[in-house]
Design an enzyme around this catalytic site. Structure first.
Site, PDB file in Angstrom:
ATOM      1  CG  ASP A 182     -34.416  48.957   5.289  1.00  8.93           C
ATOM      2  OD1 ASP A 182     -33.994  50.113   5.222  1.00  8.93           O
ATOM      3  OD2 ASP A 182     -34.352  48.141   4.350  1.00  8.93           O
ATOM      4  CG  ASP A 204     -30.120  50.227  -0.764  1.00  7.50           C
ATOM      5  OD1 ASP A 204     -30.016  50.728   0.373  1.00  7.50           O
ATOM      6  OD2 ASP A 204     -31.077  49.488  -1.090  1.00  7.50           O
TER       7      ASP A 204
END
Ligand code: GLA
Length: 655
Positions: A205, A292
């Site tokens: 990430d 997301d």
């Protein structure tokens, strides 16, 4: 249909004028190409697509994030793993079991070794000098025939530390102990994950590079070490693309060293930021192309769009990642079977990873049936790795066509994006099949077969996606258009001078900030890159009024590589400056190389001039390179250049 010019505007009947124009164009080239030694356009004759890691087809499996966020634990993960095996999904290819954020306790300050939160992962309490280990956990998954994935961040801190502040499972301790990300520990952590703990897959990430901003409330209240952001979300001009890429390259290098057998998967999770949609293919095995996903229809559209026009940037070993499937939740729960099938079909068609992320232990059987549709999974996992190409595009409906295997079969999806019924007519030509021979369609959901010649009309229910496997008489019986085989193409240099934000991605109401800002803005760079069957800006390919339904649209100063795996004998194309170019003043030249040697070149081509026919003998050639050189001068935009009808064929005559 496109308007066709009857006459090229700069055409002239006076031979002398034409000759002097040619001399002037050639001179323009000589002047500008004195400088071009390190512009990346020189052919190398060797495949430059990345070959590291192990993702010959898009990864499949389960990820804990959308199911449990940080409230994940060993029972939940093992429960999901058990369902994958018992339901038969693992046999279909769903083998990666990926543990997302929430697993860590702290980084031990004495030696920097990460400690696992054993309260939720009891098997990790191995004791001894190491304290904790995930080896028993990965051993269990491996014994079930599965693979194991883990999550980390490229910076010092992870996303939950910025966004899940009420989580019971955030890293604990001092500021240093809570620095669980890779920064400063790349080799140590990668060795721990891959050599000691036995993981096979890592998701990296990027919140550590974006969210721990000096002076912010987050940093002050949580006592984090501040870091000037390398990624400014949505602001590509204030993002340090080179630094972000270099961070991920360091991880890729550490993985290569830790696992010389190449048996790993690197998932880059920089959410479409930092121009990752352009370079992700050269560094990782998959890269997130967008924010997301949330379980709403418009979020699904947004994420789909972020990957759907990037077919030339994916292929075996490297995949656009529009995020994990949100099947099982919200707009994609079992009460919405049409939307569930659409989401799944679309991800399959664009070679997205098929990562399920709901609580499999308690899910309805109907969802397992969708995930277990072997025909749809097979599309996604087709070894040739050609991402579907959007062949009819609108905000209402799209037609996506994916070449399977050797090209004899196609998959086609008819997609109704809207909330009202959509009339969609499928043409044999959309499939690059002959309009005068029968086309057989096999519906991969209903399993019914039908036949049509020329065209067939459908009415799609709101949000419906129909998916067919199609066979018929190919337009090219002895060859293939390059736009049919995007997985065999590597865009080495795409000619973009500076990253531009892509305005074509569906702009949903941001689920996090709602309507508090002035509106939803384009966020992801990559606008203007090479496209299959369209110009880099999504227009139809057209040179001097001649429309090309097939071809590759590029910018000047670009170099593409094509694998000639099928051993074709000739490359043919009609090349020229595209009518939609903004820069109408500068000529370009097209070059075809075979294994590094020049095989064919065009004369300088100017805006408005008819397409040049190019033919190259590629017998015995393994790597073809397509180069367009422009008369590049500072301050002028690139020229739009079209490789019209560019194809590979076994026969050199008849065209
Ligand atoms: C980011 C990622 C998600 C998930 C969370 C974990 O938001 O994009 O996929 O990994 O972090 O905190």
């Amino acid at each position: 249909m496109q308007e066709r010019w009857t006459e090229a505007p700069q055409a002239t009947s006076r031979p002398l004028l034409r000759a002097s124009l040619a001399v002037a164009l050639a001179l323009a080239f000589m002047q500008v190409h004195a400088k071009s030694s390190d512009d990346g356009l020189a052919p190398t004759g060797r495949w430059e697509g990345a070959t590291s890691g192990s993702a010959s087809t898009p990864p499949m499996g389960w990820n804990s994030w959308n199911a449990f966020r940080t409230e994940v634990d060993e029972d939940k993960v093992m429960g999901a793993a058990r369902v994958l095996v018992d339901s038969g999904l693992a046999k279909l290819g769903y083998t990666q079991v990926i543990l997302d954020d929430g697993w860590w306790l702290k980084r031990r300050t004495s030696d920097g070794r990460l400690q696992i939160r054993t309260g939720i992962f009891p098997s990790a309490a191995t004791g001894g000098k190491d304290g904790t280990s995930f080896k028993p956990f990965t051993d269990k998954l491996h014994a079930m025939g599965l693979k194991a994935g883990i999550y980390t961040d490229i910076g010092r801190n992870a996303c939950s530390q910025a966004y899940d502040l009420h989580s019971p499972n955030l890293p604990q301790g001092t500021t240093a102990e809570r620095e669980v990300g890779l920064e400063g520990h790349v080799t140590q952590d990668i060795n721990l994950y891959f050599k000691e703990w036995g993981f096979d897959y890592i998701k990296v990430d990027a919140c550590g590079l974006a969210d721990f901003v000096p002076g912010s409330d987050l940093v002050k209240q949580q006592n984090y070490r501040a870091q000037a952001p390398l990624i400014e979300r949505g602001a590509i001009n204030r993002t340090d693309i080179g630094a972000v890429r270099a961070r991920y390259e360091a991880v890729a290098a550490a993985l290569k060293a830790a696992r010389p057998a190449n048996d790993y998967v690197l998932s880059i999770c920089a959410w479409g930021m930092a121009n990752v949609r352009s370079w992700g293919k050269d560094v990782g095995n998959l890269w997130r192309t967008s924010a997301d996903i949330t379980p709403s229809w418009t979020s699904m559209l947004h994420n789909f769009d972020s990957a759907a026009k990037r077919a030339l940037y994916a292929g075996p070993g490297h995949w656009n990642d529009p995020d994990i499937l949100h099947i099982g939740h919200g707009a994609f729960d079992a009460a919405n079977p049409v939307e569930v099938r659409s989401h799944f079909s679309l991800w399959a068609m664009i070679n997205a990873p098929l990562l399920v992320s709901y609580d499999l232990r308690n899910g309805p059987a109907a969802l397992l049936d969708v995930l277990g549709n072997a025909d749809v999974v097979r599309l996604n996992q087709d070894q040739a790795g050609h991402q579907g190409v959007v062949t009819y595009d609108s905000d209402d409906a799209q037609i996506i066509v994916k070449t399977l295997g050797d090209g004899q079969r196609k998959a086609v999806a008819l997609f109704n994006r809207g909330a009202t019924p959509a009339p969609v007519t499928l043409l044999a030509g959309h499939l690059k099949l002959s309009g005068s021979a029968p086309v057989t369609l096999r519906d991969l959901w209903s399993k019914q077969t039908s036949t049509f010649t020329g065209e067939k009309a459908f009415t799609l229910a709101p949000h419906e996606t129909l998916v067919f496997e199609a066979t018929g008489k190919r337009q090219l019986e002895d060859g293939v258009y390059l736009s049919e085989i995007p997985g065999s193409i590597n865009v080495v240099v795409d000619g973009t001078r500076r990253p531009q934000l892509d305005p074509t991605v569906h702009r949903m109401i941001d689920p996090w900030s709602s309507t508090r800002s002035g509106g939803a803005r384009p966020q992801y760079a990559g606008w203007g890159g090479a496209q299959a069957d369209a110009t880099p800006y999504g227009q139809a390919l057209q040179v001097a009024g001649q429309v090309f339904d097939s071809g590759i649209g590029v910018l000047s100063d670009s170099r593409l590589q094509v694998k000639n795996d099928a051993g074709h004998a000739f490359l043919m194309a009609s090349v020229g400056v595209d009518d939609s170019t903004d820069n109408t003043r500068q000529p370009v030249r097209f070059y075809v190389y075979g294994d590094g040697k020049l095989l064919a070149e065009s004369a300088p081509a100017a805006f408005g001039a008819k397409a040049h026919a190019l033919k190259a003998d590629i017998r015995g050639v393994k790597i073809i390179e397509l180069v367009v050189r422009g008369a590049q001068t500072d301050g002028t935009p690139p020229v739009l250049a079209s490789w019209g009808d560019v194809l590979l064929t076994r026969v050199g005559s008849g065209r």
